[in-house]
Scaffold this active site. Sequence first.
Site, mmCIF file in Angstrom:
data_model
loop_
_atom_site.group_PDB
_atom_site.id
_atom_site.type_symbol
_atom_site.label_atom_id
_atom_site.label_comp_id
_atom_site.label_asym_id
_atom_site.label_seq_id
_atom_site.Cartn_x
_atom_site.Cartn_y
_atom_site.Cartn_z
ATOM 1 N N PHE A 141 0.731 -2.075 -9.064
ATOM 2 C CA PHE A 141 -0.472 -1.483 -9.654
ATOM 3 C C PHE A 141 -0.818 -0.243 -8.852
ATOM 4 C CE2 PHE A 141 -4.924 -0.595 -10.236
ATOM 5 C CZ PHE A 141 -5.027 -0.619 -11.614
ATOM 6 N N ASP A 226 1.616 3.259 -0.838
ATOM 7 C CA ASP A 226 0.318 3.253 -1.518
ATOM 8 C C ASP A 226 -0.577 2.262 -0.776
ATOM 9 O OD1 ASP A 226 -1.899 2.832 -3.102
ATOM 10 O OD2 ASP A 226 -0.791 2.708 -4.988
ATOM 11 N N LYS A 255 -10.158 4.533 -2.261
ATOM 12 C CA LYS A 255 -11.123 3.439 -2.156
ATOM 13 C C LYS A 255 -11.978 3.510 -0.896
ATOM 14 C CE LYS A 255 -8.771 0.280 -5.312
ATOM 15 N NZ LYS A 255 -9.633 0.611 -6.459
#
Length: 401
Positions: A141, A226, A255
């Site tokens: 994801f 990531d 984030k």
Amino acid sequence: MSTTETAIASAEAHSAHNYHPLPVVVATADGAWMTDVEGRRHLDMLAGYSALNFGHGNRRLIDAARAQLERVTLTSRAFHHDRFADFCTQLAELCGMEMVLPMNTGAEAVETAVKTARKWGYRVKGVPDGMAKIIVAADNFHGRTTTIVSFSTDHEARADFGPYTPGFEIVPYGDLTALREAMTENTVAVLLEPIQGEAGVLVPPPGYLPGVRELTRERNVLFIADEIQSGLGRTGKTFACEHEGVVPDMYVLGKALGGGVVPVSAVVSSAAVLGIYRPGEHGSTFGGNPLACAVALEVIAMLRTGEYQQRAAELGEHLHQELGLLVGGGAVEAVRGRGLWAGVDIDPSHGTGREISEKLMERRVLVKDTHGSTIRLAPPLVISKEDLDWGLEQLREVLRG
């Protein structure tokens, strides 16, 4: 209708149904707790998918944002501003890298990493134009843009959004043999999550990340990590790659970099990689804006103390010890994760992940499900041990019931 029901009904009527939130409407929040419109307090055990690593309303971050709001919030990259150089310098130092390319959202950062790898492949490695390949892992994801869902194996994320962007090869996560076999002379990068979050907090087998690092070096391929969810303290280290002693060629961050206050993301790498860009080849109006830089600089300062990494490590060890006791009792099939991050596979006979999440919500604990009967736990790193234990007790009660 209650205040909650009215708010949800209005949202359902006037917003696209691209999410299926739990039926709670948050009005205020502080630390690890959120209060809904009815005045009920809920323990946040999700932390905005790790965007809120430092808790809700963190005073240092709010003060940094407020001070910058009074000065200047946006210049665009048409002009320099006085927070930009410090942000890029300090983030590069935190990562042990040389250069930073700031964006806003995690998906933008992943897109930037993809573009960077391709340009590096053509300009530096000498891959023929239009032939660059990037290898990714199944069950990944990385975001929801058209290009990113093109290399997703999640049917819900991918279906009906074609035609899809070519140039990606998907291999099983954790399988070095498959990765080696997929590599060709046109491979420019391997893009991986050091821990797969949306897939259920999947930790790769020991030796996998070092193996990826060795293989990419041998084949002159970029290793892109990531760390949007796994990075910046969540796993007990600044970066999840550190647990295996691995330094990638490129970090993709987001984030928690914005502290849950503003969206901030970045690609961080060497001058040899990010130095390929020339003016006009890539950009973002809001990327690296003064407000974002001010908040991110405070995040970097907080991480430099090591306090939050230590809390995640110590509380994470306690979290996994307690969750491990639930395995084998008939309710929990498996627990995975690292630091203050866990995926808990519930026996389907006890309910779906959504049903367990709703039952926990009734007990004032907020989590999120993924993939059937799995729930994810990722409380803010500022959570107290007492609050963490209370939340775990609510989970035990739900599973007993």
